[in-house]
Design an enzyme around this catalytic site. Structure first.
Site, PDB file in Angstrom:
ATOM      1  N   HIS A  17       0.861  -1.195   0.000  1.00  0.00           N
ATOM      2  CA  HIS A  17       0.000   0.000   0.000  1.00  0.00           C
ATOM      3  C   HIS A  17       0.890   1.234   0.000  1.00  0.00           C
ATOM      4  O   HIS A  17       1.466   1.592   1.026  1.00  0.00           O
ATOM      5  CB  HIS A  17      -0.897   0.003   1.253  1.00  0.00           C
ATOM      6  N   HIS A  19       1.362   5.427  -1.842  1.00  0.00           N
ATOM      7  CA  HIS A  19       0.928   6.522  -2.723  1.00  0.00           C
ATOM      8  C   HIS A  19       2.175   7.137  -3.338  1.00  0.00           C
ATOM      9  O   HIS A  19       3.008   7.698  -2.617  1.00  0.00           O
ATOM     10  CB  HIS A  19       0.173   7.590  -1.921  1.00  0.00           C
ATOM     11  N   LYS A 103      -9.529  -0.644  -5.440  1.00  0.00           N
ATOM     12  CA  LYS A 103      -9.544   0.030  -4.148  1.00  0.00           C
ATOM     13  C   LYS A 103     -10.898   0.674  -3.901  1.00  0.00           C
ATOM     14  O   LYS A 103     -11.397   1.424  -4.731  1.00  0.00           O
ATOM     15  CB  LYS A 103      -8.451   1.118  -4.135  1.00  0.00           C
ATOM     16  N   HIS A 140     -10.425   1.106   2.165  1.00  0.00           N
ATOM     17  CA  HIS A 140     -10.232   2.153   3.174  1.00  0.00           C
ATOM     18  C   HIS A 140     -11.471   2.079   4.058  1.00  0.00           C
ATOM     19  O   HIS A 140     -12.534   2.579   3.698  1.00  0.00           O
ATOM     20  CB  HIS A 140     -10.091   3.544   2.543  1.00  0.00           C
ATOM     21  N   HIS A 178      -4.401  -0.401   6.052  1.00  0.00           N
ATOM     22  CA  HIS A 178      -3.931   0.450   7.158  1.00  0.00           C
ATOM     23  C   HIS A 178      -4.822   0.376   8.398  1.00  0.00           C
ATOM     24  O   HIS A 178      -5.404   1.364   8.809  1.00  0.00           O
ATOM     25  CB  HIS A 178      -3.718   1.899   6.704  1.00  0.00           C
ATOM     26  N   ASP A 251       1.457   2.778   3.503  1.00  0.00           N
ATOM     27  CA  ASP A 251       0.578   3.935   3.310  1.00  0.00           C
ATOM     28  C   ASP A 251       1.389   5.228   3.297  1.00  0.00           C
ATOM     29  O   ASP A 251       0.916   6.272   3.739  1.00  0.00           O
ATOM     30  CB  ASP A 251      -0.525   3.990   4.375  1.00  0.00           C
TER      31      ASP A 251
HETATM   32  N1  LIG Z   1      -3.609   7.816   4.622  1.00  0.00           N
HETATM   33  C1  LIG Z   1      -3.805   9.104   4.458  1.00  0.00           C
HETATM   34  O1  LIG Z   1      -3.965   9.812   5.462  1.00  0.00           O
HETATM   35  N2  LIG Z   1      -3.824   9.693   3.241  1.00  0.00           N
HETATM   36  C2  LIG Z   1      -3.777   9.024   1.960  1.00  0.00           C
HETATM   37  C3  LIG Z   1      -5.089   8.415   1.581  1.00  0.00           C
HETATM   38  C4  LIG Z   1      -5.420   7.146   2.330  1.00  0.00           C
HETATM   39  O2  LIG Z   1      -4.700   6.157   2.264  1.00  0.00           O
HETATM   40  O3  LIG Z   1      -6.447   7.109   3.009  1.00  0.00           O
HETATM   41  C5  LIG Z   1      -3.360  10.041   0.906  1.00  0.00           C
HETATM   42  O4  LIG Z   1      -3.511   9.758  -0.294  1.00  0.00           O
HETATM   43  O5  LIG Z   1      -2.838  11.105   1.267  1.00  0.00           O
HETATM   44 ZN   LIG Z   2      -3.310   5.076   1.608  1.00  0.00          ZN
HETATM   45 ZN   LIG Z   3      -6.789   5.007   3.015  1.00  0.00          ZN
END
Ligand SMILES: NC(=O)N[C@@H](CC(=O)O)C(=O)O
Ligand SMILES: [Zn+2]
Ligand SMILES: [Zn+2]
Length: 350
Positions: A17, A19, A103, A140, A178, A251
């Site tokens: 996971h 971003h 997702k 999520h 998460h 995450d």
């Molecule tokens: N985890 C977070 O607080 N933020 C994530 C989005 C997510 O995973 O929920 C993001 O894309 O910034």
């Molecule tokens: Zn995330």
């Molecule tokens: Zn998330």
């Protein structure tokens, strides 16, 4: 005689996971992911989101341009499930091969989730098709109702939706992403064996006191939000238990410094620059470094039916300092633990 440094060698881990964002941010995010991991599940919450196989292929190509020389890093793509996702889109994604999961963001639950699902009933056909073709559902898991307290949103989502989804789709693989509560740990443990969870390093290392006592620390603010210490303890026990339902997902979610250090700051912690080191610290705090390899390197690929990696990484017990900030496109990002000293360090490959 110099004393030999403590070392830990593991099968190279994967991140289930992450971003990476897009465009100019990729130079930093792809490099920091590739430093730790062989593969990563790439979250689709871009603006606009990654909706179909074409979007995923185009995003993957942009990521591949930034892979450092000599790295074998492989991005595993995901689609963003919406009310309008069709069985045909899912079948095509499976057939073309880049996409490894879809997702589910409840609309409005987190960063860039405004295109998310407005009612679980709208995705019934999608879930059936995913179970049929073998694409996991990543969730999520937080409700968005204004009358539900932010600290209860994960538990309420489990009770209202996740139990039903897992029971009515026994062939669908589901990853609760998460996780942050003892309730989620219990739910995952007691569900059938196609239900698993990722756990972040920051939810293992911190609880809400770390974010709120002595001043508000925006770089600890993520969603789902850090909970009280009994939940942190439950996550530590789950991660170090050797139960293959729990595996690594950072995450890591960078935001530019001005979007974090402001009166209404974004959710997301940037942990990729020290991801494995932070996990090692959490496992060491439980005297469970011997359980790190299963969690970080074995249980994820086993769940996704992918081969375990053949290469390895080594962590050494050596102090080093994280930078105060790191360039992110034409902005700066403050990593979690910025400017602080870490005790474990990933040994760089020759
Ligand atoms: N985890 C977070 O607080 N933020 C994530 C989005 C997510 O995973 O929920 C993001 O894309 O910034
Ligand atoms: Zn995330
Ligand atoms: Zn998330």
């Amino acid at each position: 005689m110099p004393i030999a440094k403590e070392k830990l060698t593991l099968t190279r881990p994967d991140d289930w996971h992450i971003h990476l964002r897009d465009d100019a941010a990729l130079a930093e995010t792809v490099c920091s992911a590739a430093r730790n991991f062989a593969r990563a599940i790439i979250m689709p919450n871009l603006r606009p989101p990654v909706l179909n196989a074409d979007d995923a292929a185009a995003y993957k190509a942009r990521i591949l341009e930034h892979i450092p020389a000599g790295s074998q890093f492989e991005p595993l793509m995901t689609l963003y499930l919406t009310d309008n996702t069709t069985p045909e889109m899912i079948r095509e994604a499976k057939a073309r091969g880049d996409v490894k999961a879809l997702k589910l963001y409840p609309a409005g639950a987190t960063t860039h989730s405004d295109s998310g699902v407005t009612d679980i009933r709208h995705i019934e056909k999608s879930l059936e098709t995913m179970a049929e073709v073998g694409l996991p559902l990543l969730v999520h898991a937080e409700v968005t109702d204004s009358d539900i307290d932010i600290f209860d949103r994960e538990k309420v989502f489990i009770d209202r939706y996740l139990k039903d989804i897992t029971l009515s789709h026994p062939n669908l693989k589901v990853v609760m992403e998460h996780i942050t509560t003892a309730d989620a740990v219990e739910f995952v443990k007691s569900s059938h064996d196609k239900v698993a969870a990722t756990i972040t390093a920051h939810h293992l290392l911190y609880n809400r006191n770390d974010m709120l006592v002595g001043g508000i620390r925006p770089h600890y603010y993520c969603l789902p939000i850090l909970k009280r210490n009994i939940h942190q303890q439950a996550l530590l026990e789950a991660a170090t238990s050797g139960n293959p339902k729990f595996f690594l997902g950072t995450d890591s979610a960078p935001h530019g410094v001005d979007a974090k250090e402001t009166s209404c700051g974004c959710a997301g912690c940037y942990t990729a620059p020290a991801a494995l080191e932070l996990y090692a610290e959490a496992f060491e705090s439980m005297n469970a470094l011997d359980k790190l390899e299963g969690f970080a390197s074995h249980f994820g690929p086993d769940f996704y039916d992918l081969p375990r990696n053949q290469t390895s990484v080594t962590l050494i017990k050596e102090e080093w300092q994280l930078p105060e900030s790191i360039p992110l496109g034409d902005n700066q990002v403050v990593p979690l633990r910025a400017g602080e000293t870490l005790n474990w360090r990933l040994q760089l490959q020759d």
